[in-house]
Motif scaffolding. Structure first.
Motif, PDB file in Angstrom:
ATOM      1  N   ILE A 292      47.070  37.368  44.401  1.00  0.00           N
ATOM      2  CA  ILE A 292      46.313  37.353  43.149  1.00  0.00           C
ATOM      3  C   ILE A 292      45.498  36.071  43.060  1.00  0.00           C
ATOM      4  CG2 ILE A 292      46.560  37.267  40.628  1.00  0.00           C
ATOM      5  CD1 ILE A 292      49.003  39.155  41.068  1.00  0.00           C
ATOM      6  N   ASP A 293      44.250  36.224  42.649  1.00  0.00           N
ATOM      7  CA  ASP A 293      43.343  35.088  42.556  1.00  0.00           C
ATOM      8  C   ASP A 293      42.635  35.126  41.203  1.00  0.00           C
ATOM      9  OD1 ASP A 293      41.861  32.848  43.357  1.00  0.00           O
ATOM     10  OD2 ASP A 293      40.270  34.091  44.205  1.00  0.00           O
ATOM     11  N   PHE A 294      42.940  34.148  40.366  1.00  0.00           N
ATOM     12  CA  PHE A 294      42.266  34.030  39.079  1.00  0.00           C
ATOM     13  C   PHE A 294      40.919  33.344  39.281  1.00  0.00           C
ATOM     14  CE2 PHE A 294      46.526  34.807  37.634  1.00  0.00           C
ATOM     15  CZ  PHE A 294      46.363  35.465  36.421  1.00  0.00           C
ATOM     16  N   PRO A 295      39.916  33.691  38.461  1.00  0.00           N
ATOM     17  CA  PRO A 295      38.602  33.055  38.596  1.00  0.00           C
ATOM     18  C   PRO A 295      38.700  31.527  38.463  1.00  0.00           C
ATOM     19  CG  PRO A 295      38.487  34.914  37.075  1.00  0.00           C
ATOM     20  CD  PRO A 295      39.939  34.678  37.383  1.00  0.00           C
ATOM     21  N   LYS A 296      37.931  30.841  39.270  1.00  0.00           N
ATOM     22  CA  LYS A 296      37.950  29.364  39.268  1.00  0.00           C
ATOM     23  C   LYS A 296      37.518  28.782  37.925  1.00  0.00           C
ATOM     24  CE  LYS A 296      38.628  28.909  43.835  1.00  0.00           C
ATOM     25  NZ  LYS A 296      39.921  29.473  44.106  1.00  0.00           N
ATOM     26  N   ASP A 297      36.622  29.486  37.227  1.00  0.00           N
ATOM     27  CA  ASP A 297      36.106  28.961  35.966  1.00  0.00           C
ATOM     28  C   ASP A 297      36.943  29.375  34.748  1.00  0.00           C
ATOM     29  OD1 ASP A 297      35.407  31.617  36.068  1.00  0.00           O
ATOM     30  OD2 ASP A 297      33.349  31.316  35.384  1.00  0.00           O
ATOM     31  N   MET A 298      38.053  30.036  34.979  1.00  0.00           N
ATOM     32  CA  MET A 298      38.897  30.476  33.870  1.00  0.00           C
ATOM     33  C   MET A 298      39.667  29.292  33.286  1.00  0.00           C
ATOM     34  SD  MET A 298      41.986  33.260  33.839  1.00  0.00           S
ATOM     35  CE  MET A 298      40.948  34.695  33.600  1.00  0.00           C
ATOM     36  N   ASP A 299      39.803  29.302  31.981  1.00  0.00           N
ATOM     37  CA  ASP A 299      40.604  28.300  31.298  1.00  0.00           C
ATOM     38  C   ASP A 299      42.030  28.325  31.855  1.00  0.00           C
ATOM     39  OD1 ASP A 299      41.210  26.475  29.005  1.00  0.00           O
ATOM     40  OD2 ASP A 299      42.507  28.165  28.451  1.00  0.00           O
TER      41      ASP A 299
ATOM     42  N   ASP B 191      47.465  30.596  33.134  1.00  0.00           N
ATOM     43  CA  ASP B 191      48.922  30.426  33.056  1.00  0.00           C
ATOM     44  C   ASP B 191      49.557  31.576  32.280  1.00  0.00           C
ATOM     45  OD1 ASP B 191      48.696  28.053  34.469  1.00  0.00           O
ATOM     46  OD2 ASP B 191      48.894  26.771  32.692  1.00  0.00           O
ATOM     47  N   GLU B 192      48.899  31.993  31.208  1.00  0.00           N
ATOM     48  CA  GLU B 192      49.385  33.130  30.416  1.00  0.00           C
ATOM     49  C   GLU B 192      49.417  34.401  31.276  1.00  0.00           C
ATOM     50  OE1 GLU B 192      47.110  35.634  27.135  1.00  0.00           O
ATOM     51  OE2 GLU B 192      47.704  33.659  26.364  1.00  0.00           O
ATOM     52  N   GLY B 193      48.400  34.588  32.088  1.00  0.00           N
ATOM     53  CA  GLY B 193      48.353  35.730  32.989  1.00  0.00           C
ATOM     54  C   GLY B 193      49.486  35.701  34.003  1.00  0.00           C
TER      55      GLY B 193
ATOM     56  N   LYS C   1      47.073  46.368  37.459  1.00  0.00           N
ATOM     57  CA  LYS C   1      45.680  46.738  37.179  1.00  0.00           C
ATOM     58  C   LYS C   1      45.351  46.575  35.700  1.00  0.00           C
ATOM     59  CE  LYS C   1      44.689  49.844  40.974  1.00  0.00           C
ATOM     60  NZ  LYS C   1      44.265  51.166  41.391  1.00  0.00           N
ATOM     61  N   LYS C   2      46.301  46.901  34.842  1.00  0.00           N
ATOM     62  CA  LYS C   2      46.077  46.742  33.402  1.00  0.00           C
ATOM     63  C   LYS C   2      45.867  45.267  33.059  1.00  0.00           C
ATOM     64  CE  LYS C   2      47.996  47.900  28.940  1.00  0.00           C
ATOM     65  NZ  LYS C   2      49.131  48.379  28.188  1.00  0.00           N
ATOM     66  N   LEU C   3      46.689  44.398  33.629  1.00  0.00           N
ATOM     67  CA  LEU C   3      46.499  42.960  33.392  1.00  0.00           C
ATOM     68  C   LEU C   3      45.201  42.460  34.011  1.00  0.00           C
ATOM     69  CD1 LEU C   3      50.025  41.338  33.807  1.00  0.00           C
ATOM     70  CD2 LEU C   3      48.704  41.642  31.718  1.00  0.00           C
ATOM     71  N   GLN C   4      44.799  43.048  35.118  1.00  0.00           N
ATOM     72  CA  GLN C   4      43.543  42.660  35.767  1.00  0.00           C
ATOM     73  C   GLN C   4      42.368  42.881  34.819  1.00  0.00           C
ATOM     74  OE1 GLN C   4      42.231  45.176  38.998  1.00  0.00           O
ATOM     75  NE2 GLN C   4      41.346  43.423  40.068  1.00  0.00           N
ATOM     76  N   GLU C   5      42.406  43.980  34.085  1.00  0.00           N
ATOM     77  CA  GLU C   5      41.341  44.248  33.120  1.00  0.00           C
ATOM     78  C   GLU C   5      41.301  43.169  32.037  1.00  0.00           C
ATOM     79  OE1 GLU C   5      41.898  48.177  31.548  1.00  0.00           O
ATOM     80  OE2 GLU C   5      41.779  49.100  33.530  1.00  0.00           O
ATOM     81  N   GLU C   6      42.470  42.708  31.627  1.00  0.00           N
ATOM     82  CA  GLU C   6      42.553  41.718  30.553  1.00  0.00           C
ATOM     83  C   GLU C   6      42.200  40.309  31.020  1.00  0.00           C
ATOM     84  OE1 GLU C   6      45.892  40.027  27.385  1.00  0.00           O
ATOM     85  OE2 GLU C   6      46.332  41.816  28.554  1.00  0.00           O
ATOM     86  N   TYR C   7      42.621  39.951  32.252  1.00  0.00           N
ATOM     87  CA  TYR C   7      42.469  38.566  32.707  1.00  0.00           C
ATOM     88  C   TYR C   7      41.402  38.359  33.781  1.00  0.00           C
ATOM     89  CZ  TYR C   7      46.512  37.476  29.930  1.00  0.00           C
ATOM     90  OH  TYR C   7      47.358  37.297  28.868  1.00  0.00           O
ATOM     91  N   GLY C   8      40.850  39.421  34.321  1.00  0.00           N
ATOM     92  CA  GLY C   8      39.734  39.290  35.256  1.00  0.00           C
ATOM     93  C   GLY C   8      40.073  38.728  36.619  1.00  0.00           C
ATOM     94  N   PHE C   9      41.330  38.743  37.027  1.00  0.00           N
ATOM     95  CA  PHE C   9      41.675  38.267  38.362  1.00  0.00           C
ATOM     96  C   PHE C   9      41.389  39.352  39.393  1.00  0.00           C
ATOM     97  CE2 PHE C   9      45.695  39.842  36.501  1.00  0.00           C
ATOM     98  CZ  PHE C   9      46.054  40.808  37.434  1.00  0.00           C
ATOM     99  N   THR C  10      41.339  38.936  40.636  1.00  0.00           N
ATOM    100  CA  THR C  10      41.235  39.889  41.730  1.00  0.00           C
ATOM    101  C   THR C  10      42.570  39.889  42.461  1.00  0.00           C
ATOM    102  OG1 THR C  10      40.369  38.211  43.240  1.00  0.00           O
ATOM    103  CG2 THR C  10      38.752  39.550  42.035  1.00  0.00           C
ATOM    104  N   TYR C  11      42.833  41.001  43.139  1.00  0.00           N
ATOM    105  CA  TYR C  11      44.043  41.019  43.953  1.00  0.00           C
ATOM    106  C   TYR C  11      43.830  41.877  45.182  1.00  0.00           C
ATOM    107  CZ  TYR C  11      45.446  45.729  42.410  1.00  0.00           C
ATOM    108  OH  TYR C  11      45.504  47.088  42.179  1.00  0.00           O
ATOM    109  N   THR C  12      44.577  41.536  46.196  1.00  0.00           N
ATOM    110  CA  THR C  12      44.650  42.348  47.398  1.00  0.00           C
ATOM    111  C   THR C  12      46.125  42.577  47.683  1.00  0.00           C
ATOM    112  OG1 THR C  12      44.628  40.376  48.798  1.00  0.00           O
ATOM    113  CG2 THR C  12      42.516  41.449  48.409  1.00  0.00           C
ATOM    114  N   ILE C  13      46.391  43.524  48.537  1.00  0.00           N
ATOM    115  CA  ILE C  13      47.760  43.791  48.946  1.00  0.00           C
ATOM    116  C   ILE C  13      47.837  43.434  50.422  1.00  0.00           C
ATOM    117  CG2 ILE C  13      49.522  45.559  49.271  1.00  0.00           C
ATOM    118  CD1 ILE C  13      48.158  46.998  46.840  1.00  0.00           C
ATOM    119  N   GLN C  14      48.734  42.513  50.736  1.00  0.00           N
ATOM    120  CA  GLN C  14      48.812  42.006  52.098  1.00  0.00           C
ATOM    121  C   GLN C  14      50.182  42.343  52.682  1.00  0.00           C
ATOM    122  OE1 GLN C  14      48.736  37.704  52.484  1.00  0.00           O
ATOM    123  NE2 GLN C  14      47.339  37.923  54.206  1.00  0.00           N
TER     124      GLN C  14
END
Length: 77
Positions: free
Chosen positions: A13-20, A25-27, A61-74
């Motif tokens: 999981i990767d949160f956007p660099k410009d995110m507060d 942390d909440e995510g 995926k539901k949290l992804q919509e709320e927090y805008g992170f990207t994820y991959t499955i490795q």
């Protein structure tokens, strides 16, 4: 001493660099809650369970919509 880690898949999981930072942390807290709920619902199984990804992906995926992170499955070997 040797320890064998089972082959498994992980969410990367990767949160956007410009995110507060507080929002990121909440995510992370909410993502960790998904893992804890999974353990409770599946008799203590962990991220090493074969169906962990499939069972948790809709909630991620539901949290992804709320927090805008990207994820991959490795796959981890």
């Amino acid at each position: 001493m040797k320890a064998r880690i089972p082959k498994h898949r992980e969410f990367i999981i990767d949160f956007p660099k410009d995110m507060d930072q507080a929002k990121a942390d909440e995510g992370w807290v909410k993502l960790n809650e998904i893992v804890e709920e999974y353990k409770k619902a599946h008799n203590g199984q962990s991220v090493y369970a074969p169906t962990f990804i499939e069972d948790c992906e809709p909630a991620v995926k539901k949290l992804q919509e709320e927090y805008g992170f990207t994820y991959t499955i490795q796959e981890i070997k």
